[in-house]
Design a protein around this motif. Structure first.
Motif, PDB file in Angstrom:
ATOM      1  N   ASN A  67     -53.116  43.586  26.670  1.00 33.58           N
ATOM      2  CA  ASN A  67     -51.878  43.948  27.353  1.00 33.58           C
ATOM      3  C   ASN A  67     -51.980  45.290  28.075  1.00 33.58           C
ATOM      4  O   ASN A  67     -50.968  45.838  28.526  1.00 33.58           O
ATOM      5  CB  ASN A  67     -50.721  43.987  26.353  1.00 33.58           C
ATOM      6  CG  ASN A  67     -50.154  42.600  26.091  1.00 33.58           C
ATOM      7  OD1 ASN A  67     -49.497  42.006  26.939  1.00 33.58           O
ATOM      8  ND2 ASN A  67     -50.426  42.064  24.905  1.00 33.58           N
ATOM      9  N   LEU A 102     -36.881  44.581  29.919  1.00 34.22           N
ATOM     10  CA  LEU A 102     -37.293  43.195  30.190  1.00 34.22           C
ATOM     11  C   LEU A 102     -36.139  42.224  29.992  1.00 34.22           C
ATOM     12  O   LEU A 102     -35.939  41.296  30.785  1.00 34.22           O
ATOM     13  CB  LEU A 102     -38.460  42.833  29.263  1.00 34.22           C
ATOM     14  CG  LEU A 102     -38.992  41.406  29.351  1.00 34.22           C
ATOM     15  CD1 LEU A 102     -39.547  41.113  30.736  1.00 34.22           C
ATOM     16  CD2 LEU A 102     -40.069  41.174  28.293  1.00 34.22           C
ATOM     17  N   ARG A 103     -35.347  42.434  28.941  1.00 30.19           N
ATOM     18  CA  ARG A 103     -34.241  41.532  28.618  1.00 30.19           C
ATOM     19  C   ARG A 103     -32.979  41.848  29.412  1.00 30.19           C
ATOM     20  O   ARG A 103     -32.030  41.066  29.421  1.00 30.19           O
ATOM     21  CB  ARG A 103     -33.922  41.597  27.127  1.00 30.19           C
ATOM     22  CG  ARG A 103     -35.057  41.170  26.218  1.00 30.19           C
ATOM     23  CD  ARG A 103     -34.686  41.274  24.740  1.00 30.19           C
ATOM     24  NE  ARG A 103     -33.644  40.312  24.392  1.00 30.19           N
ATOM     25  CZ  ARG A 103     -32.364  40.619  24.204  1.00 30.19           C
ATOM     26  NH1 ARG A 103     -31.950  41.870  24.347  1.00 30.19           N
ATOM     27  NH2 ARG A 103     -31.498  39.687  23.893  1.00 30.19           N
ATOM     28  N   ALA A 154     -44.184  43.663  26.900  1.00 35.11           N
ATOM     29  CA  ALA A 154     -43.024  44.144  27.661  1.00 35.11           C
ATOM     30  C   ALA A 154     -43.300  45.433  28.413  1.00 35.11           C
ATOM     31  O   ALA A 154     -42.613  45.750  29.386  1.00 35.11           O
ATOM     32  CB  ALA A 154     -41.836  44.342  26.721  1.00 35.11           C
ATOM     33  N   GLN A 197     -44.468  44.768  32.027  1.00 36.75           N
ATOM     34  CA  GLN A 197     -43.394  44.071  32.734  1.00 36.75           C
ATOM     35  C   GLN A 197     -42.257  45.028  33.080  1.00 36.75           C
ATOM     36  O   GLN A 197     -41.683  44.972  34.168  1.00 36.75           O
ATOM     37  CB  GLN A 197     -42.869  42.908  31.878  1.00 36.75           C
ATOM     38  CG  GLN A 197     -43.924  41.894  31.477  1.00 36.75           C
ATOM     39  CD  GLN A 197     -44.636  41.267  32.660  1.00 36.75           C
ATOM     40  OE1 GLN A 197     -44.020  40.908  33.652  1.00 36.75           O
ATOM     41  NE2 GLN A 197     -45.955  41.144  32.555  1.00 36.75           N
ATOM     42  N   ILE A 228     -40.561  45.772  36.729  1.00 34.78           N
ATOM     43  CA  ILE A 228     -39.143  45.461  36.909  1.00 34.78           C
ATOM     44  C   ILE A 228     -38.434  46.665  37.544  1.00 34.78           C
ATOM     45  O   ILE A 228     -37.622  46.505  38.467  1.00 34.78           O
ATOM     46  CB  ILE A 228     -38.490  45.092  35.564  1.00 34.78           C
ATOM     47  CG1 ILE A 228     -38.946  43.691  35.133  1.00 34.78           C
ATOM     48  CG2 ILE A 228     -36.958  45.130  35.659  1.00 34.78           C
ATOM     49  CD1 ILE A 228     -38.540  43.316  33.719  1.00 34.78           C
ATOM     50  N   ASP A 286     -39.566  46.610  41.196  1.00 34.23           N
ATOM     51  CA  ASP A 286     -39.024  45.483  41.959  1.00 34.23           C
ATOM     52  C   ASP A 286     -37.525  45.625  42.220  1.00 34.23           C
ATOM     53  O   ASP A 286     -37.018  45.170  43.253  1.00 34.23           O
ATOM     54  CB  ASP A 286     -39.300  44.165  41.233  1.00 34.23           C
ATOM     55  CG  ASP A 286     -40.784  43.819  41.197  1.00 34.23           C
ATOM     56  OD1 ASP A 286     -41.539  44.402  41.999  1.00 34.23           O
ATOM     57  OD2 ASP A 286     -41.189  42.978  40.370  1.00 34.23           O
ATOM     58  N   PRO A 319     -44.727  38.116  40.633  1.00 33.59           N
ATOM     59  CA  PRO A 319     -43.475  37.916  39.889  1.00 33.59           C
ATOM     60  C   PRO A 319     -43.635  38.181  38.392  1.00 33.59           C
ATOM     61  O   PRO A 319     -42.691  38.615  37.732  1.00 33.59           O
ATOM     62  CB  PRO A 319     -43.151  36.434  40.153  1.00 33.59           C
ATOM     63  CG  PRO A 319     -43.857  36.109  41.419  1.00 33.59           C
ATOM     64  CD  PRO A 319     -45.102  36.926  41.417  1.00 33.59           C
ATOM     65  N   ARG A 320     -44.829  37.931  37.854  1.00 36.68           N
ATOM     66  CA  ARG A 320     -45.121  38.239  36.466  1.00 36.68           C
ATOM     67  C   ARG A 320     -46.479  38.944  36.423  1.00 36.68           C
ATOM     68  O   ARG A 320     -47.520  38.312  36.321  1.00 36.68           O
ATOM     69  CB  ARG A 320     -45.173  36.972  35.618  1.00 36.68           C
ATOM     70  CG  ARG A 320     -45.240  37.225  34.119  1.00 36.68           C
ATOM     71  CD  ARG A 320     -44.045  37.974  33.585  1.00 36.68           C
ATOM     72  NE  ARG A 320     -42.810  37.215  33.692  1.00 36.68           N
ATOM     73  CZ  ARG A 320     -41.613  37.765  33.732  1.00 36.68           C
ATOM     74  NH1 ARG A 320     -41.491  39.090  33.675  1.00 36.68           N
ATOM     75  NH2 ARG A 320     -40.512  37.033  33.832  1.00 36.68           N
ATOM     76  N   PRO A 321     -46.500  40.278  36.573  1.00 42.65           N
ATOM     77  CA  PRO A 321     -47.756  41.034  36.629  1.00 42.65           C
ATOM     78  C   PRO A 321     -48.646  40.728  35.428  1.00 42.65           C
ATOM     79  O   PRO A 321     -48.159  40.547  34.303  1.00 42.65           O
ATOM     80  CB  PRO A 321     -47.289  42.494  36.611  1.00 42.65           C
ATOM     81  CG  PRO A 321     -45.891  42.453  37.128  1.00 42.65           C
ATOM     82  CD  PRO A 321     -45.313  41.157  36.652  1.00 42.65           C
ATOM     83  N   ARG A 322     -49.961  40.692  35.686  1.00 44.26           N
ATOM     84  CA  ARG A 322     -50.905  40.347  34.624  1.00 44.26           C
ATOM     85  C   ARG A 322     -52.033  41.369  34.559  1.00 44.26           C
ATOM     86  O   ARG A 322     -52.558  41.803  35.595  1.00 44.26           O
ATOM     87  CB  ARG A 322     -51.500  38.963  34.870  1.00 44.26           C
ATOM     88  CG  ARG A 322     -50.469  37.851  34.872  1.00 44.26           C
ATOM     89  CD  ARG A 322     -51.076  36.518  35.213  1.00 44.26           C
ATOM     90  NE  ARG A 322     -51.989  36.048  34.178  1.00 44.26           N
ATOM     91  CZ  ARG A 322     -52.660  34.900  34.238  1.00 44.26           C
ATOM     92  NH1 ARG A 322     -52.504  34.106  35.287  1.00 44.26           N
ATOM     93  NH2 ARG A 322     -53.465  34.541  33.274  1.00 44.26           N
TER      94      ARG A 322
END
Length: 392
Positions: free
Chosen positions: A78, A270-271, A301, A304, A308, A311, A355-358
């Protein structure tokens, strides 16, 4: 921010940062990082995950060393190169402490982490969470401090009716579900805890002794779940310099006013809000009172949350990245990491935005500790020596 640049790693350190491509004729390995973002390795100063790795189900114990090794891999994948395992030093009332949260169990886990540190991929450290209303656990923590096995101490008070659990009804409901216990049992235990806290005038004296010892060891001191300006004022008397997860904006603002670094949870971002109805991390960032993000219970998280914030247009990328790298290193006194600069430790991650960084690759002290198929296909290996060049 360098739109297109190159980075040279020599041994364990960042040797050079250049604009443009890194020459392909260098010895060692060259990685084509086009389309990826090179960031400092993330630093997590509060992660609760080890306890659940050791006890994944109530009463189900896994071998301690296996749990540490599994968490180590998970953190590396991660993009976390330095992490503080937050271990709870607290006991329940009337002997009803949980298996995975007690002074004795925290002592065993801390010792296991300390003894395994040289075998791990990441730099895993101990964050001792001391529950002030349960001074019976103090001897276990004092012993670890004496042995130099602790790297950070935080003061917690989970007595219901204040702090994180200001709403008593919500607390009973949450704990009942979490522990799979009857609400009546939790409510009875809760009232006993409150009574015990009121009847013991020495609990903060014991906390002061622990803080004095931790400061003598040069450790950072944090508070946990501050809810009022008065609580912040009280924590300042204990040399607290970090306010973790303040539950109200007033508390976060007062902490900043007192020169404390403020930490919010990445899962909160994140939530889109706090799971217990407390301060929204995004609201706190917008108010300009957040210095750091912590993984809390979810290492995935952390990255992400960074993107977020970007973005949503709340922070530029470099400012968002500081919340999980440079600012954390500064607050914890880790002066050899947290930034991409020549002479610092080569703790780095390669991230694929979207959209979902990795995380595609994680490097600690110049050595890849997580490398997926995407980067394996891009790596040109000339010689697996000590000099490696990364071009992004």
């Amino acid at each position: 921010m360098i739109e297109r640049g190159g980075l040279l790693i020599d041994g364990t350190q960042i040797a050079q940062i250049v604009e443009g491509d890194v020459s392909q004729d260098r010895a060692g390995s060259v990685v084509d990082g086009s389309g990826l973002i090179l960031m400092p390795g993330m630093i997590d100063m509060h992660g609760d995950m080890l306890e659940s790795e050791v006890e994944p189900r109530p009463g189900v114990q896994f071998p301690m060393d296996m749990a540490v090794f599994e968490l180590d891999k998970r953190l590396a994948a991660n993009g976390i190169t330095t992490a503080y395992a937050a271990l709870s030093f607290w006991d329940g009332v009337s002997g009803r402490s949980t298996n995975h949260r007690s002074g004795e169990h925290a002592h065993r886990m801390s010792t296991a982490v300390y003894n395994l540190r040289n075998q791990l991929l990441i730099d895993l450290r101990i964050h001792a969470r001391y529950e002030v209303p349960t001074p019976s656990v103090a001897p276990a923590l004092v012993d670890l401090l004496d042995r130099g096995m602790v790297h950070m101490v935080s003061l917690m008070d989970h007595t219901p009716g204040q702090g994180q659990y200001r709403d008593m009804e919500q607390y009973v409901s949450f704990i009942s579900k979490w522990r799979n216990a009857s609400p009546a049992e939790v409510e009875a235990e809760t009232h006993e805890r409150i009574q015990n806290a009121k009847n013991d005038p020495h609990i903060w004296r014991t906390a002061a002794d622990i803080v004095t010892q931790a400061l003598a060891c040069g450790l950072p001191i944090a508070s946990h779940d501050d809810d009022t300006a008065q609580k912040i004022d009280h924590m300042a008397d204990f040399s607290v310099r970090i306010s973790e997860f303040p539950v109200t904006l007033v508390a976060a603002q007062e902490a900043r006013q007192r020169g404390m670094a403020v930490v919010m949870g990445a899962p909160n971002i994140l939530r889109g809000g706090s799971h217990s109805g407390n301060l929204s991390a995004i609201e706190a960032v917008l108010a300009g009172v957040v210095d750091m993000l912590a993984a809390d219970y979810a290492p995935a998280a952390l990255l992400q949350a960074v993107f977020i914030l970007v973005d949503k247009g709340i922070l530029p990328l470099h400012a968002a990245v500081k919340l999980v790298s440079q600012n954390v290193a500064t607050a914890l006194g880790l002066h050899d990491r947290g930034r991409i600069a020549a002479g610092l430790s080569a703790d780095l991650i390669l991230v694929e935005p979207g959209p979902r960084p990795r995380v595609r690759g994680t490097i600690r002290r110049g050595v890849p500790i997580y490398w997926d198929a995407t980067l394996a296909r891009r790596t040109i290996v000339h010689d697996w020596g000590t000099r490696v060049a990364y071009s992004c």
